[in-house]
Design an enzyme around this catalytic site. Structure first.
Site, PDB file in Angstrom:
ATOM      1  N   ASP A 192       0.844  -1.182   0.000  1.00  0.00           N
ATOM      2  CA  ASP A 192       0.000   0.000   0.000  1.00  0.00           C
ATOM      3  C   ASP A 192       0.890   1.248   0.000  1.00  0.00           C
ATOM      4  O   ASP A 192       1.747   1.380  -0.862  1.00  0.00           O
ATOM      5  CB  ASP A 192      -0.967  -0.030   1.197  1.00  0.00           C
ATOM      6  CG  ASP A 192      -2.060   1.013   1.092  1.00  0.00           C
ATOM      7  OD1 ASP A 192      -3.056   0.751   0.399  1.00  0.00           O
ATOM      8  OD2 ASP A 192      -1.921   2.092   1.699  1.00  0.00           O
ATOM      9  N   TYR A 322      -2.250  11.520   1.784  1.00  0.00           N
ATOM     10  CA  TYR A 322      -2.908  11.522   0.471  1.00  0.00           C
ATOM     11  C   TYR A 322      -2.875  12.934  -0.124  1.00  0.00           C
ATOM     12  O   TYR A 322      -2.615  13.107  -1.313  1.00  0.00           O
ATOM     13  CB  TYR A 322      -4.351  11.032   0.598  1.00  0.00           C
ATOM     14  CG  TYR A 322      -4.482   9.534   0.731  1.00  0.00           C
ATOM     15  CD1 TYR A 322      -4.959   8.773  -0.335  1.00  0.00           C
ATOM     16  CD2 TYR A 322      -4.140   8.872   1.900  1.00  0.00           C
ATOM     17  CE1 TYR A 322      -5.083   7.390  -0.239  1.00  0.00           C
ATOM     18  CE2 TYR A 322      -4.263   7.497   2.019  1.00  0.00           C
ATOM     19  CZ  TYR A 322      -4.729   6.764   0.948  1.00  0.00           C
ATOM     20  OH  TYR A 322      -4.834   5.402   1.052  1.00  0.00           O
ATOM     21  N   HIS A 372      -5.260  -7.495  -0.021  1.00  0.00           N
ATOM     22  CA  HIS A 372      -4.415  -6.308   0.046  1.00  0.00           C
ATOM     23  C   HIS A 372      -3.603  -6.207   1.339  1.00  0.00           C
ATOM     24  O   HIS A 372      -2.663  -5.428   1.415  1.00  0.00           O
ATOM     25  CB  HIS A 372      -5.304  -5.071  -0.101  1.00  0.00           C
ATOM     26  CG  HIS A 372      -4.562  -3.803  -0.363  1.00  0.00           C
ATOM     27  ND1 HIS A 372      -3.817  -3.586  -1.501  1.00  0.00           N
ATOM     28  CD2 HIS A 372      -4.433  -2.666   0.376  1.00  0.00           C
ATOM     29  CE1 HIS A 372      -3.287  -2.379  -1.464  1.00  0.00           C
ATOM     30  NE2 HIS A 372      -3.631  -1.798  -0.330  1.00  0.00           N
TER      31      HIS A 372
END
Length: 394
Positions: A192, A322, A372
């Site tokens: 990730d 982000y 994930h």
């Protein structure tokens, strides 16, 4: 004084000492969590809706009730505290990390980096087998000295006290951390956000990085029609997600990349809000064969991960990474010449021909089990793939 000069001066003047650390959440914080969970103001829920609209109320009520009445934070706090933990200041920010040295003297140093919405909890089940394979039925020559930091802004490395903590800055901090610990040559691994940070470490210091192993490593489409030729069915599905056709999967990222501060008020004030925000990603990103998140990942480990976000108040600062990185999304990165291994699990969007455009791929594995969060979902597969990749460089 410009920003770069401030950074240089801060690095020159900061305390480089490393301090032992123990997680010790005050009882008052646990009591407050239980009180807030009990007083949750629940939203309405239309009839006959499921996860397509978000986390169902009936599901979240059950999870919140378990968190309040049965989950034992102290048990997992103790479990985490069995691993040696430390803090140090890097580039003006407190950085928390686990350092688990192998009993094998020739073990390879390896830094593991989590992502969002993960934490150091992701690695709890792989620390023992990687650092002490002899004690877990493995070969002593496969051993690693492990360094497992919390990304600045996440968990006990947060909240961050200034803007600008993007993945480039984290990569530079990890280089500084490994140097302080005496590791001049080392491997890197991450998934990730960790899969973004890890190659950047290699780009910053290719002479120091032995190899890069990533799960979920992606490269975005360039728009060249040749990229879509002869894709497998699985690769075409991944390509569609990367091209933006999977827009439903990206709503959380757009919010965190644009207005993380606005989001932070609800998540910092409401534990059920924080739980819903994270648990939705575990539903969407874990093994697609698992009906519910806890069918893929142990429920208590899910709640330990969420609890760390809650107790440290890092919903906003973790989301800010982000915002800090959004300006470079989709932009081609500097080609890495460090040997790279990629493990692809269900729900990952890795496409080899795209990844090879930006990385020197020497190892590629695809798995039919896991998702994930493979360190939590399929630790046996991830452990073996890490060993196989790095054994080529011992």
């Amino acid at each position: 004084m410009n920003a770069s000069k401030q950074t240089i001066d801060r690095k020159h003047n900061e305390n480089t000492e490393i301090h032992p650390f123990l997680i010790d959440i005050p009882q008052q914080a646990l009591d407050d969590l239980r009180d807030r969970l009990e007083r949750t103001r629940w939203p309405d829920e239309p009839n006959s809706i499921d996860w397509d609209y978000g986390v169902p109320v009936r599901y979240l009520k059950e999870m919140a009730a378990y968190w309040r009445t049965e989950y034992d934070w102290r048990k997992y706090e103790d479990a985490l505290n069995r691993f040696p933990q430390y803090t140090t200041t890097i580039d003006g920010q407190q950085v928390h990390f686990l350092q688990v040295r192998s009993p094998e003297p020739d073990a390879m140093p390896l830094i593991l980096t989590h992502g969002w919405p993960g934490s150091i909890v992701e690695f709890m089940n792989i620390i023992g087998p990687l650092s002490d394979p002899r004690a877990h039925g493995g070969r002593p020559e496969d051993a690693f000295h492990l360094v497992i930091p919390s990304i600045p802004g996440f968990g006990f490395s947060g909240p961050t006290n200034e803007i600008g903590w993007n993945t480039d800055r984290v990569a530079a901090a990890w280089l500084e951390l490994m140097g302080r610990l005496g590791y001049e040559r080392f491997g890197v691994q991450g998934g990730d956000t960790g899969a973004i940070i890890s190659p950047k470490i290699g780009n910053l210091a290719p002479d120091r990085v032995i190899g890069i192993h990533s799960n979920g490593l992606i490269a975005f489409p360039s728009g060249d029609p040749a990229e879509t030729e002869a894709l497998t069915e699985a690769e075409q599905e991944r390509y569609d997600r990367l091209s933006g056709q999977g827009y439903e999967d990206s709503g959380y990222a757009i919010i965190q990349a644009t207005r993380p501060q606005t989001l932070s008020y609800g998540l910092t004030d409401s534990p059920v809000g924080q739980l819903a925000w994270i648990i939705e990603k575990f539903k969407e990103w874990t093994d697609p064969s698992a009906p519910l998140p806890e069918d893929a990942v142990d429920r208590d480990l899910l709640l330990t991960n969420v609890s760390i976000y809650w107790f440290t108040g890092t919903a906003g600062s973790s989301a800010r990474i982000y915002k800090e990185d959004a300006k470079s999304w989709g932009m081609p990165g500097k080609k890495s010449n460090v040997p790279t291994g990629v493990a692809v699990f269900p729900n990952d969007s890795s496409i080899r021909r795209l990844v090879e455009r930006d990385h020197r791929v020497v190892h590629w594995s695809e798995f039919e089990r896991g998702g994930h969060f493979p360190a939590l979902e399929a630790p046996d597969l991830l452990i073996e793939d890490i060993r196989v990749f790095f054994n080529a460089f011992r």
